[in-house]
Enzyme design. Structure first.
Site, PDB file in Angstrom:
ATOM      1  CE  LYS A  28     -11.763  -1.001  -1.881  1.00 33.31           C
ATOM      2  NZ  LYS A  28     -11.612  -0.787  -2.873  1.00 33.31           N
TER       3      LYS A  28
ATOM      4  N   GLY B 223     -13.220  -9.506 -12.986  1.00 34.25           N
ATOM      5  CA  GLY B 223     -13.699  -9.823 -11.345  1.00 34.25           C
ATOM      6  C   GLY B 223     -14.779  -9.157 -10.438  1.00 34.25           C
TER       7      GLY B 223
ATOM      8  CD  GLN C  58      -8.974   5.870  -2.480  1.00 29.52           C
ATOM      9  OE1 GLN C  58      -9.661   5.825  -0.851  1.00 29.52           O
ATOM     10  NE2 GLN C  58      -7.365   6.076  -1.600  1.00 29.52           N
TER      11      GLN C  58
ATOM     12  CB  SER D  70      -2.855   4.499   1.558  1.00 33.37           C
ATOM     13  OG  SER D  70      -3.637   3.910   1.086  1.00 33.37           O
TER      14      SER D  70
ATOM     15  CG  LEU E 248      -9.724  -1.162 -10.558  1.00 32.02           C
ATOM     16  CD1 LEU E 248     -10.546  -1.378  -9.944  1.00 32.02           C
ATOM     17  CD2 LEU E 248      -9.387   1.013 -11.621  1.00 32.02           C
TER      18      LEU E 248
ATOM     19  CB  SER F  61      -0.904  -0.014   0.977  1.00 30.54           C
ATOM     20  OG  SER F  61      -1.972   1.676   0.877  1.00 30.54           O
TER      21      SER F  61
END
Length: 269
Positions: free
Chosen positions: A65, A125, A238, A16, A208, A14
């Site tokens: 999620k 997916g 996002q 993030s 993605l 990640s």
């Protein structure tokens, strides 16, 4: 100082924490952010810990999620419609779920002036990210949507959506081929969800995944001269939207453009 984080299963890939640190610095936001790796049997405890530890908010990534939804107090209409949450706001122990992936995904099309109206879209997916992509392309006028999974789904087809397995892709063609699976993500970067031959029958490819910036799937597309886009813009979009929700602020589009530019080069360098 407020504290935020990312709930997920495997988070070593990640970007993030670094991205949010940059957002906070550039927007003069007094906050910190860290990864919260969580085993599958402890998701409820992880969500409740946001209340207990007074963590002001969290992002949620695969595969949780959808899993987190029953443990929240309220769901934003967009997230409820999608059945997918990737952002949680904690207001004095009251947890509300949002979906900022929808807006982030839209950046891929807006920044290129790509049109979905009347287009044929194939999505690899059927997980939480796939649901978001399906809703976005439906909302923006796609003529047909093909969902691809490893095994047949016991779901009803409608006039817009059909379902196939990867073994049934030999006759598939269309405008956009979108990978929402983790196939090709670090560290298994040599894998691709489809063959190069499959890609020949599509006009553009979207992955993605953002780590690596160029997956094998995207390299196959570029080798054929196809437009190929990774998930970095979606990640940035996002993330900025999440901070806007948490901090009750609005940032300029320039921030997103700067972050996309800087992080493309940061990852490559």
């Amino acid at each position: 100082m407020k504290f935020y984080g990312l709930i997920g299963e495997k988070l070593t890939h990640s970007l993030s924490p670094q991205l949010h640190k940059t957002i906070y610095k550039r927007t003069s936001t007094h906050a910190a952010y860290k990864n919260f790796p969580v085993p599958a049997d402890q998701v409820e405890q992880a969500v409740n810990s946001l209340r207990v530890l007074s963590i002001s908010g969290s992002n949620v990534t695969i595969p949780y999620k959808e899993t987190v939804i029953p443990f929240l107090d309220e769901i934003d209409p967009t997230a409820e419609n999608l059945g997918v949450v990737n952002t949680i706001l904690n207001t004095n122990g009251y947890l509300k779920g949002f979906n900022t992936d929808y807006e982030g995904f839209g950046l891929l099309f807006k920044r290129r002036n790509w049109d979905l109206n009347g287009r044929h879209v194939t999505i690899l997916g059927t997980g939480g990210s796939s649901k978001m992509v399906v809703q976005y392309v439906k909302d923006h006028g796609a003529k047909s949507i093909t969902l691809v999974s490893r095994s047949s789904k016991a779901v009803l087809e409608n006039s817009l959506i059909t379902y196939k397995t990867y073994d049934e892709l030999s006759d598939s063609k269309g405008d956009y081929l979108i990978n929402t699976t983790p196939v090709g993500m670090f560290p298994n970067m040599s894998a691709s969800p489809v063959t190069a031959e499959t890609i020949t029958r599509f006009n553009a490819c979207i992955d993605l995944i953002y780590n690596p910036l160029e997956t094998t799937f995207l390299k196959q597309a570029k080798d054929q001269g196809k437009p190929a886009v990774n998930g970095l813009e979606m990640l940035v979009g996002q993330a900025v939207k999440s901070v806007e929700i948490w901090e009750n602020r609005t940032f300029s589009e320039t921030l997103v453009e700067e972050l996309v530019h800087d992080y493309t080069h940061w990852k490559e360098g």
